[in-house]
Design an enzyme around this catalytic site. Structure first.
Site, PDB file in Angstrom:
ATOM      1  N   LYS A  11       0.819  -1.211   0.000  1.00 30.23           N
ATOM      2  CA  LYS A  11       0.000   0.000   0.000  1.00 30.23           C
ATOM      3  C   LYS A  11       0.858   1.269   0.000  1.00 30.23           C
ATOM      4  O   LYS A  11       2.069   1.211   0.269  1.00 30.23           O
ATOM      5  CB  LYS A  11      -0.939  -0.039   1.209  1.00 30.23           C
ATOM      6  CG  LYS A  11      -1.975  -1.173   1.125  1.00 30.23           C
ATOM      7  CD  LYS A  11      -2.927  -1.135   2.320  1.00 30.23           C
ATOM      8  CE  LYS A  11      -4.018  -2.186   2.196  1.00 30.23           C
ATOM      9  NZ  LYS A  11      -4.981  -2.110   3.330  1.00 30.23           N
ATOM     10  N   TYR A  51     -12.377  -1.540  -3.786  1.00 28.15           N
ATOM     11  CA  TYR A  51     -12.890  -1.782  -2.425  1.00 28.15           C
ATOM     12  C   TYR A  51     -14.422  -1.693  -2.362  1.00 28.15           C
ATOM     13  O   TYR A  51     -14.969  -1.458  -1.276  1.00 28.15           O
ATOM     14  CB  TYR A  51     -12.261  -0.800  -1.443  1.00 28.15           C
ATOM     15  CG  TYR A  51     -10.884  -1.235  -0.946  1.00 28.15           C
ATOM     16  CD1 TYR A  51     -10.723  -2.398  -0.198  1.00 28.15           C
ATOM     17  CD2 TYR A  51      -9.749  -0.475  -1.210  1.00 28.15           C
ATOM     18  CE1 TYR A  51      -9.472  -2.804   0.270  1.00 28.15           C
ATOM     19  CE2 TYR A  51      -8.488  -0.863  -0.746  1.00 28.15           C
ATOM     20  CZ  TYR A  51      -8.369  -2.035   0.001  1.00 28.15           C
ATOM     21  OH  TYR A  51      -7.132  -2.424   0.457  1.00 28.15           O
ATOM     22  N   ASN A 114      -2.046   0.061   6.827  1.00 28.30           N
ATOM     23  CA  ASN A 114      -1.501  -1.178   7.391  1.00 28.30           C
ATOM     24  C   ASN A 114      -0.587  -1.931   6.421  1.00 28.30           C
ATOM     25  O   ASN A 114      -0.468  -3.144   6.479  1.00 28.30           O
ATOM     26  CB  ASN A 114      -2.651  -2.055   7.903  1.00 28.30           C
ATOM     27  CG  ASN A 114      -3.675  -2.352   6.829  1.00 28.30           C
ATOM     28  OD1 ASN A 114      -3.498  -1.976   5.671  1.00 28.30           O
ATOM     29  ND2 ASN A 114      -4.742  -3.032   7.190  1.00 28.30           N
ATOM     30  N   HIS A 117      -2.167  -5.393   1.400  1.00 29.07           N
ATOM     31  CA  HIS A 117      -3.462  -6.027   1.156  1.00 29.07           C
ATOM     32  C   HIS A 117      -3.205  -7.450   0.683  1.00 29.07           C
ATOM     33  O   HIS A 117      -2.225  -7.704  -0.022  1.00 29.07           O
ATOM     34  CB  HIS A 117      -4.228  -5.271   0.050  1.00 29.07           C
ATOM     35  CG  HIS A 117      -5.417  -6.044  -0.464  1.00 29.07           C
ATOM     36  ND1 HIS A 117      -6.651  -5.962   0.131  1.00 29.07           N
ATOM     37  CD2 HIS A 117      -5.538  -6.944  -1.483  1.00 29.07           C
ATOM     38  CE1 HIS A 117      -7.491  -6.774  -0.518  1.00 29.07           C
ATOM     39  NE2 HIS A 117      -6.840  -7.378  -1.494  1.00 29.07           N
ATOM     40  N   GLU A 128      -9.705 -10.098  -7.900  1.00 30.52           N
ATOM     41  CA  GLU A 128      -8.702  -9.059  -7.660  1.00 30.52           C
ATOM     42  C   GLU A 128      -7.513  -9.179  -8.616  1.00 30.52           C
ATOM     43  O   GLU A 128      -6.959  -8.165  -9.060  1.00 30.52           O
ATOM     44  CB  GLU A 128      -8.235  -9.112  -6.198  1.00 30.52           C
ATOM     45  CG  GLU A 128      -9.337  -8.687  -5.235  1.00 30.52           C
ATOM     46  CD  GLU A 128      -8.944  -8.755  -3.774  1.00 30.52           C
ATOM     47  OE1 GLU A 128      -9.771  -8.352  -2.937  1.00 30.52           O
ATOM     48  OE2 GLU A 128      -7.826  -9.220  -3.454  1.00 30.52           O
TER      49      GLU A 128
HETATM   50  N1  UDP Z   1      -9.736  -0.537   7.253  1.00 31.37           N
HETATM   51  C1  UDP Z   1      -9.847   0.676   7.942  1.00 31.37           C
HETATM   52  N2  UDP Z   1     -10.522   0.684   9.137  1.00 31.37           N
HETATM   53  C2  UDP Z   1     -11.077  -0.441   9.679  1.00 31.37           C
HETATM   54  C3  UDP Z   1     -10.968  -1.657   8.976  1.00 31.37           C
HETATM   55  C4  UDP Z   1     -10.295  -1.679   7.761  1.00 31.37           C
HETATM   56  O1  UDP Z   1      -9.365   1.692   7.470  1.00 31.37           O
HETATM   57  O2  UDP Z   1     -11.668  -0.363  10.760  1.00 31.37           O
HETATM   58  C5  UDP Z   1      -9.023  -0.570   5.959  1.00 31.37           C
HETATM   59  C6  UDP Z   1      -7.651  -1.246   6.077  1.00 31.37           C
HETATM   60  O3  UDP Z   1      -6.741  -0.575   5.199  1.00 31.37           O
HETATM   61  C7  UDP Z   1      -7.963  -2.649   5.602  1.00 31.37           C
HETATM   62  C8  UDP Z   1      -8.987  -2.382   4.500  1.00 31.37           C
HETATM   63  O4  UDP Z   1      -9.768  -1.304   5.009  1.00 31.37           O
HETATM   64  O5  UDP Z   1      -6.802  -3.330   5.171  1.00 31.37           O
HETATM   65  C9  UDP Z   1      -9.879  -3.532   4.140  1.00 31.37           C
HETATM   66  O6  UDP Z   1     -10.501  -4.015   5.316  1.00 31.37           O
HETATM   67  P1  UDP Z   1     -10.638  -5.579   5.587  1.00 31.37           P
HETATM   68  O7  UDP Z   1     -11.581  -5.739   6.718  1.00 31.37           O
HETATM   69  O8  UDP Z   1     -10.950  -6.288   4.310  1.00 31.37           O
HETATM   70  O9  UDP Z   1      -9.166  -5.976   6.119  1.00 31.37           O
HETATM   71  P2  UDP Z   1      -7.998  -6.825   5.425  1.00 31.37           P
HETATM   72  O10 UDP Z   1      -8.634  -7.900   4.592  1.00 31.37           O
HETATM   73  O11 UDP Z   1      -7.181  -5.858   4.599  1.00 31.37           O
HETATM   74  O12 UDP Z   1      -7.206  -7.383   6.586  1.00 31.37           O
HETATM   75 MG    MG Z   2     -10.098  -7.754   3.156  1.00 34.51          MG
END
Ligand code: UDP
Ligand code: MG
Length: 143
Positions: A11, A51, A114, A117, A128
């Site tokens: 990211k 997203y 974080n 992805h 994806e």
């Molecule tokens: N995210 C965020 N706040 C939250 C949860 C997720 O900004 O409370 C963002 C974060 O960058 C995350 C992405 O949205 O990686 C997608 O969320 P997901 O729940 O799919 O998490 P991931 O699969 O990336 O672990």
């Molecule tokens: Mg996810």
């Protein structure tokens, strides 16, 4: 387990801090093969499309701003059980809750920024990968 492909994204926060090589090293050390890769700068519209599953979530607008704020490094990882394996190497969504030694624990800034992805299942992996790569951009061994 079976031979799978999954989509990985380094990211914008991690690309900006020069961490592409560190992230790829973890995948390669774990035996995952990089079979496609490129640097991409998403427009806000493309970030919203990627997203779309999260469009009702409170963090959606901020997430899409962030994901279009700078270049990302997208790659396709191939290996036995690569979808779950990549998720293990990444760690939990919130870096504060991620296990020691994971990418997000080591380099994630917060729950949004974080670092990486990774696809969460076979269907999302296929969707994806196709979002970023044409079939002829993905390496196939010729043997
Ligand atoms: N995210 C965020 N706040 C939250 C949860 C997720 O900004 O409370 C963002 C974060 O960058 C995350 C992405 O949205 O990686 C997608 O969320 P997901 O729940 O799919 O998490 P991931 O699969 O990336 O672990
Ligand atoms: Mg996810």
């Amino acid at each position: 387990m079976s031979l799978e492909r999954t989509l990985s994204i380094v990211k914008p926060d991690a690309v900006g801090r020069g961490l592409i090589g560190e992230v790829l090293k973890r995948f390669e050390s774990a035996g995952l093969k990089i079979v496609a890769a490129k640097l991409v700068h998403l427009t806000p519209e493309r970030a919203r499309a990627f997203y779309a599953v999260h469009k009702q979530r409170p963090f959606f607008a901020s997430l899409c701003d962030y994901m279009s704020s700078g270049p990302i490094f997208v790659s396709v990882l191939e290996g036995e059980g690569s979808i779950a394996r990549n998720r293990e190497i990444m760690g939990a969504t919130d870096p504060a809750k991620a296990a020691p030694g994971t990418i997000r624990k080591d380099w994630g800034k917060d729950v949004e920024q974080n670092a990486v992805h990774g696809s969460d299942g076979p269907d999302t992996a296929a969707t994806e990968i196709a979002f970023f790569f044409r079939p002829d951009e993905i390496f196939r061994p010729s043997h």
